[in-house]
Scaffold this motif. Structure first.
Motif, PDB file in Angstrom:
ATOM      1  N   VAL A   1       2.111  10.333   4.926  1.00 13.78           N
ATOM      2  CA  VAL A   1       1.792   9.023   4.376  1.00 13.78           C
ATOM      3  C   VAL A   1       0.389   9.069   3.758  1.00 13.78           C
ATOM      4  O   VAL A   1      -0.580   9.426   4.426  1.00 13.78           O
ATOM      5  CB  VAL A   1       1.882   7.936   5.459  1.00 13.78           C
ATOM      6  CG1 VAL A   1       1.543   6.573   4.872  1.00 13.78           C
ATOM      7  CG2 VAL A   1       3.262   7.922   6.084  1.00 13.78           C
ATOM      8  N   LEU A   2       0.297   8.708   2.501  1.00 12.17           N
ATOM      9  CA  LEU A   2      -0.965   8.842   1.765  1.00 12.17           C
ATOM     10  C   LEU A   2      -1.748   7.537   1.650  1.00 12.17           C
ATOM     11  O   LEU A   2      -2.955   7.567   1.396  1.00 12.17           O
ATOM     12  CB  LEU A   2      -0.689   9.386   0.358  1.00 12.17           C
ATOM     13  CG  LEU A   2       0.041  10.736   0.297  1.00 12.17           C
ATOM     14  CD1 LEU A   2       0.267  11.144  -1.152  1.00 12.17           C
ATOM     15  CD2 LEU A   2      -0.735  11.802   1.062  1.00 12.17           C
ATOM     16  N   ARG A   3      -1.067   6.401   1.820  1.00 13.83           N
ATOM     17  CA  ARG A   3      -1.736   5.109   1.660  1.00 13.83           C
ATOM     18  C   ARG A   3      -1.199   4.136   2.702  1.00 13.83           C
ATOM     19  O   ARG A   3      -0.278   4.446   3.440  1.00 13.83           O
ATOM     20  CB  ARG A   3      -1.497   4.545   0.246  1.00 13.83           C
ATOM     21  CG  ARG A   3      -2.143   5.367  -0.873  1.00 13.83           C
ATOM     22  CD  ARG A   3      -1.834   4.807  -2.248  1.00 13.83           C
ATOM     23  NE  ARG A   3      -0.400   4.835  -2.529  1.00 13.83           N
ATOM     24  CZ  ARG A   3       0.227   5.909  -2.962  1.00 13.83           C
ATOM     25  NH1 ARG A   3      -0.428   7.042  -3.152  1.00 13.83           N
ATOM     26  NH2 ARG A   3       1.527   5.864  -3.197  1.00 13.83           N
TER      27      ARG A   3
ATOM     28  N   GLY B   1       0.764  -1.239   0.000  1.00 12.27           N
ATOM     29  CA  GLY B   1       0.000   0.000   0.000  1.00 12.27           C
ATOM     30  C   GLY B   1       0.789   1.279   0.000  1.00 12.27           C
ATOM     31  O   GLY B   1       0.296   2.318  -0.421  1.00 12.27           O
ATOM     32  N   TRP B   2       2.054   1.270   0.515  1.00  9.49           N
ATOM     33  CA  TRP B   2       2.805   2.521   0.606  1.00  9.49           C
ATOM     34  C   TRP B   2       4.291   2.243   0.429  1.00  9.49           C
ATOM     35  O   TRP B   2       4.865   1.408   1.128  1.00  9.49           O
ATOM     36  CB  TRP B   2       2.582   3.192   1.962  1.00  9.49           C
ATOM     37  CG  TRP B   2       3.395   4.444   2.175  1.00  9.49           C
ATOM     38  CD1 TRP B   2       4.441   4.616   3.041  1.00  9.49           C
ATOM     39  CD2 TRP B   2       3.238   5.699   1.509  1.00  9.49           C
ATOM     40  NE1 TRP B   2       4.940   5.890   2.961  1.00  9.49           N
ATOM     41  CE2 TRP B   2       4.212   6.588   2.013  1.00  9.49           C
ATOM     42  CE3 TRP B   2       2.359   6.161   0.515  1.00  9.49           C
ATOM     43  CZ2 TRP B   2       4.346   7.896   1.581  1.00  9.49           C
ATOM     44  CZ3 TRP B   2       2.476   7.469   0.079  1.00  9.49           C
ATOM     45  CH2 TRP B   2       3.456   8.333   0.617  1.00  9.49           C
TER      46      TRP B   2
ATOM     47  N   ARG C   1      -2.072   5.551   6.613  1.00  7.35           N
ATOM     48  CA  ARG C   1      -2.687   6.532   5.717  1.00  7.35           C
ATOM     49  C   ARG C   1      -3.201   7.750   6.500  1.00  7.35           C
ATOM     50  O   ARG C   1      -3.880   7.638   7.510  1.00  7.35           O
ATOM     51  CB  ARG C   1      -3.864   5.896   4.977  1.00  7.35           C
ATOM     52  CG  ARG C   1      -4.584   6.848   4.027  1.00  7.35           C
ATOM     53  CD  ARG C   1      -5.716   6.142   3.323  1.00  7.35           C
ATOM     54  NE  ARG C   1      -6.413   7.036   2.403  1.00  7.35           N
ATOM     55  CZ  ARG C   1      -7.439   6.676   1.640  1.00  7.35           C
ATOM     56  NH1 ARG C   1      -7.893   5.413   1.701  1.00  7.35           N
ATOM     57  NH2 ARG C   1      -8.005   7.543   0.834  1.00  7.35           N
TER      58      ARG C   1
END
Length: 268
Positions: free
Chosen positions: A193-195, A90-91, A199
């Motif tokens: 952190v976007l994802r 995811g990130w 998140r």
């Protein structure tokens, strides 16, 4: 705690405490910083972490506050090494490097339990599972031992973002087997952190390793490492720290460590 996997016995690895502002400022101001290890053994604290791991931010904060917690008389050199095996979940961690995965695996070859996970602490090369309560005690225990290796380390800024790194390690016993490493870390890194599991979180990292050099084997009790590094424009010189340490050649034991953070104490 997030477990990566149980490392196979055949896995072959590839082969610093957040410094105070004055130490960083010396590098930024173009001044040479030179430090020397003392008679006691400094505790190298390695944290294996990832921005994609929801359990990691508390460990990151603990490492960021380690010098204050351990006390001014403690000899502690923290390093945060971000691993890549969370990047597929995811990130993608901008601080992660595959060689830190390999470093973690190499340390685990010498531990009773060969399990890689995040957050994972090693103090003096030994895994510390009870880090929430036992970090200060582990640091004091290492500081109470006499060092069998001496390290001299200097960092000299040059023009156009150049940094000359010079590290020398010596052992009174020429039969001492060890390997010299040098690292550059950066503090006060802020990341949004976007994802993934974190998140929406804004994370701050101290002592995050940017560059890893070595190993250089001790020959007849001595080792030297010289390297001129071109600092990327995204690295902030005022937040950089240089670390050198010697690890036993046939174990994970850290024989001595030193950091340019000592320049803030007048060790020039």
């Amino acid at each position: 705690m997030h477990i990566k996997h149980r490392l196979a016995a055949s896995l072959v690895p590839l082969c610093l405490w957040a410094a105070t502002a004055p130490a960083y400022a010396q590098l930024a101001a173009g001044q040479r910083c030179a430090v020397h290890s003392g008679p006691q053994t400094a505790a190298l604290v390695e944290l294996y972490s990832s921005e994609g791991c929801s359990s990691c931010p508390p460990a990151d904060r603990r490492l960021n506050a380690l010098r204050l917690e351990a006390g001014a008389s403690s000899l502690v050199v923290p390093l945060a090494l971000h691993v890549t095996y969370w990047d597929q979940i995811g990130w993608k961690d901008p601080l992660a490097q595959p060689q830190f995965d390999a470093r973690q695996a190499e340390l685990l070859r010498h531990q009773p339990r060969h399990v890689a996970y995040t957050p994972q602490f090693f103090v003096g090369g030994t895994e510390l599972r009870g880090w929430e309560a036992q970090l200060p005690q582990a640091i004091r225990r290492i500081n109470a031992t006499t060092a069998h290796v001496a390290i001299s380390l200097s960092a000299t800024p040059g023009p156009e973002g150049q940094l000359l790194l010079e590290a020398d390690a010596s052992a009174p016993d020429a039969q001492t087997n060890g390997q010299l490493y040098v690292a550059i870390s950066e503090s006060a890194i802020v990341s949004k952190v976007l994802r993934g599991e974190n998140r929406g979180a804004t994370l701050q990292h101290d002592a995050a390793v940017r560059l890893w050099l070595g190993p250089v084997a001790l020959a007849q009790g001595r080792a030297q490492l010289r390297r001129e590094v071109k600092l990327p424009a995204s690295w902030r010189p005022e937040q950089l720290q240089v670390v050198a340490f010697v690890q036993g050649a046939d174990s994970s034991a850290i024989l001595q460590a030193v950091s340019t953070a000592q320049c803030a104490k007048g060790v020039l």
